[in-house]
Structures are given as C-alpha cells and as structure tokens.
Design a protein around this motif. Structure first.
Motif: not given
Ligand code: PLP
Length: 423
Positions: A147-154, A182-191, A193-194, A219-223
């Motif tokens: 799985r992709l981790l939020p810090d890897q995405l960042e 929860d994992e999706l939520n964390a990735l959505a937040n990074v996406a 923010e950026n 978690f990230y409907p608009e994007g």
C-alpha cells in the motif's frame, strides 16, 4: 514504403497479460499441461438476467449519446450513492467501451505527471508513454502490504513541479490488497493539501472478500474521479462497458473527455449499455451472485496464500480481486544457483520447467532484479464453483474440499510451484 512509427512508439510491446495468455494457449494446444495463473480474467459466467437483457436488446442499432444512455448514467450514479456513499449526479457519469479507454483518454487530456504506486496494473505506464506523458512510479513495500503510505505520497509530490495525477487501484491488481478507511482518509488529506487529482481505479471494488470496499472519494470527493466497469464484478470483460464518475467540481474535465471520445469511439455499443442497465438495476440477482463470487475467491485466494506461506514464500493474504503478489526473495540463493536473478527469468524458467504461468513483477512496474510475480487464481470453472457455493448455506464457510475437483489445477499449480522452488 517511407512510412515510419513515431520514435517514442518503437519500444511498445503487447500487454504482458495478453501475451502470457496467448503463449499458454499455444502450449496447451501442443499437449502440455499448463497451470494458468497468468491472465487476470474473471472465471465466472455473467448472471443470466444480464445475458438475457443483452439478447433482448440486440436489435438496437442506433448510436447513443457520447456520454452514454441517460438511464444507465442514472443507475450508475445511484449505485455510487448507495454503495460508496458518494454524491455523483447522472451528469457526472461518462460511459465508455471499457474503463481502459477512459484511463487512456484522461492521460491524453491532462498536462502534468502521473504518480503510480507500484506494483501497478500493466497498462497505466504504457498508456502514458503512448501520449508522451510523464509517469513517476512510487515503489511501495511488501511489509506495507504494497500500500502507498501518506509520507511516500508526500515525498513523491514534492519531487515534482506542475500538476499531478495520482492513480490508486484497490483492491489492487496485481496484489489483491486494499486500503482501510483510515488509510484512505490520510492519503486524501495529502492529496487535498497538495492539489493532487486522484484517479481511483475501483474496478475490483465489488470483489472485496470480507471487509467492505471503501472509496477514497468519500474523503476527497471534489478531487477524485472513480473508475469502474462491468469487466470484473460482472465478469463481462469482453463486453467492454466501463465508466468514470466525476464530482461536479470536475465536470470541465468530463466535458473534455466526452469531446475527445466523440471524435474517437463515438459511444459504447448500444445493446451492451442496455444490458448494463440491467446489471446496475437488478440488485437482488447481483447481490446474491456477488456473495458467492466473493466467498469462492476468498476461499481459493486464502488457500493459495496460506500454502505458499507455509512453504516459506513471503505473501500477504488477499483482501479482494483474484490476485496474489508473492515475493520469492527467501529462495534467492537456490534460484541464483539455477542462473535466475530477476523476476522475468524466474517466470520464464518456471513456465518452461513446470507449465506454471505467472507474470513477473517487472511487468507491474517493480525493479527487474526483485523476485516477485503475480498469481491470478482463476484457473477453475466459475460456473461450477457458483453452483457448489449455492448449495452451501450462506452462514457456513466454503472450503477447498467443497470445491472439489474443480480447483484441482489451482492446487496442483501451487504444489508444482513450491516443488520447483525447493528443487
Ligand atoms: N484497471 C485495472 C486495475 C484492471 O485490472 C483492468 C483490466 O484488467 C482495467 C483497469 C481495465 O478494464 P476494462 O477496460 O475492461 O474496464
């Protein structure tokens, strides 16, 4: 003749999954026993009511609107609302001849770079190459269930300037893993923010095994653009019916894709769209069918994973779809004694020695020197398996024993693979 290919197309090859299927078929025709774990096609029949709908609508010959039959778009939007709890309007649904076509068109339409966690589906990167788009792999790890981790995405985001498109595919091809809410939520937040756009490829979403599928669009409907099709959950890959679901914030992009498709394929085949209407509306039939598909896939996938694990292979148990992505690193020394140092040589030698067809990790964007491969555990008769499962109470567990001779080639194939590794 003075005709030539564009130079960037000179390196293109046939999709690895289709190639292994053709090769397996040739060798089987020559009399060799082949254990077909190569080609990722659903083994189940299309439900009868949906086949009947296709037959009944075969007479329809007129073109449909580019974006698709309105009632089908409504049914798809309704489905996303009900199952994914996301607010998609019928106007946000774009119907296509398979989701592959839209994934390609999206990459053609957008500027910027595509971020692709690997291992990944075989076609994202070649599609990007065809349209000369920048692709960047993000290598995930076995320990993280691929799985992709939020810090890897960042980190990946920071390494790139310009617009970024992240492709997420879960349950995943080739690994059968998925993400928790929860994992999706964390990735959505990074996406968010950026300002990263997400293509959420949820083609296996309805083939989760035990834990219900969650869409990142929650978690990230608009994007987020959600991608799916009839190919996997309805086992109708050859029918070619897929779609994208766009939020209202991305209607401009949907309009652009519809304009491109109006000048390329015009519309998905009309009778197929009517059959699709049945597929999305006949909820009772589909609910019962999917219960059994999931139970069968979970039984077989867990059998393969636990048998390989006992034999010393690094492997995660599956969460969805019909794939496993084992890592044979623990056999590196014995494999290197056979002259095998990478995934491609490993799969080639395995195929020649045993007739077991796996696809090498390199085909899924992993570094060539790794020793991983994809197992598509679909070499059984899906119709018979459904019949068996239907005879067993829904409260009970389905076992490999229940599935009997139907899964004999799955068992033998896994056995052959283990014997070969231990030779
Ligand atoms: N995405 C993934 C992860 C797939 O495995 C596939 C098919 O194998 C596709 C997309 C494309 O499927 P289709 O064009 O049949 O909808």
């Amino acid at each position: 003749m003075n005709h030539k290919l564009h130079p960037h197309l000179n390196q293109l090859e046939r999709s690895a999954t289709l190639a292994i299927n053709e090769r397996s078929a040739e060798m089987a025709a020559a009399g060799q026993t082949i254990y077909r774990f190569g080609f990722g096609q659903s083994p189940f029949p299309v439900p009868d009511s949906i086949v009947s709908a296709l037959q009944e609508n075969a007479y329809r010959k007129d073109y449909l609107p580019v974006e698709g039959l309105y009632e089908l778009r409504q049914a798809v939007a309704e489905y996303h609302k009900e199952t994914d709890k996301i607010n998609i309007a019928a106007e946000g649904v774009l119907i296509s001849p398979g989701s592959k076509e839209l994934i390609f068109t999206l990459q053609l339409a957008l500027t910027g770079t595509t971020l692709i966690p690997a291992p990944c589906w075989v076609s994202y990167v070649p599609q990007g190459k065809i349209v000369q788009r920048e692709n960047k792999y993000i290598q995930t790890r076995f320990e993280d269930n691929w799985r992709l981790l939020p810090d890897q995405l960042e980190t990946a985001i920071k390494s790139i300037t310009g617009p970024r498109l992240l492709v997420l595919n879960y349950p995943g091809n080739p690994d059968g893993g998925t993400y928790s809410a929860d994992e999706l939520n964390a990735l959505a937040n990074v996406a968010r923010e950026n300002n990263v756009l997400i293509l959420s490829d949820e083609i296996y979403g309805r083939l989760y095994h035990e834990v219900e599928h969650v869409s990142i669009a929650r978690f990230y409907p608009e994007g987020t653009i959600v991608s799916s099709s009839l190919s996997k959950w309805c086992a109708a890959g050859g029918w070619r019916l897929g779609h994208f679901a766009f939020p209202k914030e991305l209607f401009w992009l949907k309009e652009a894709l519809a304009s491109i498709t109006s000048d390329t394929y015009s519309c998905a085949a009309t009778p197929i769209q009517y059959a699709g209407l049945q597929a999305y509306n006949d909820k009772d039939t589909v609910g019962e069918y999917l219960f059994h598909c999931r139970r069968i896939l979970s039984t077989i996938g867990n059998f393969c994973a636990s048998t390989l694990l006992e034999a010393g292979v690094n492997i995660q148990s599956p969460s969805g779809a019909f794939y496993l992505f084992p890592d044979f690193e623990s056999f590196r020394i014995s494999l290197s004694e056979k002259g095998i140092h990478d995934s491609t040589a490993m799969c080639e030698q395995l195929f020649q020695d045993t007739g077991v067809a796996l696809l090498p990790g390199a085909a899924f964007g992993r570094p060539a020197e790794e020793l991983n491969a994809r197992i598509a555990y679909v070499n059984f008769d899906g119709g018979k398996a459904l019949q068996t499962s239907r005879e067993i109470s829904m409260e009970q567990n389905l076992t490999m024993h229940d599935l009997g001779d139907n899964v004999i080639n799955v068992k033998y194939g896994i056995e052959k693979l283990i014997d070969w590794l231990k030779e």
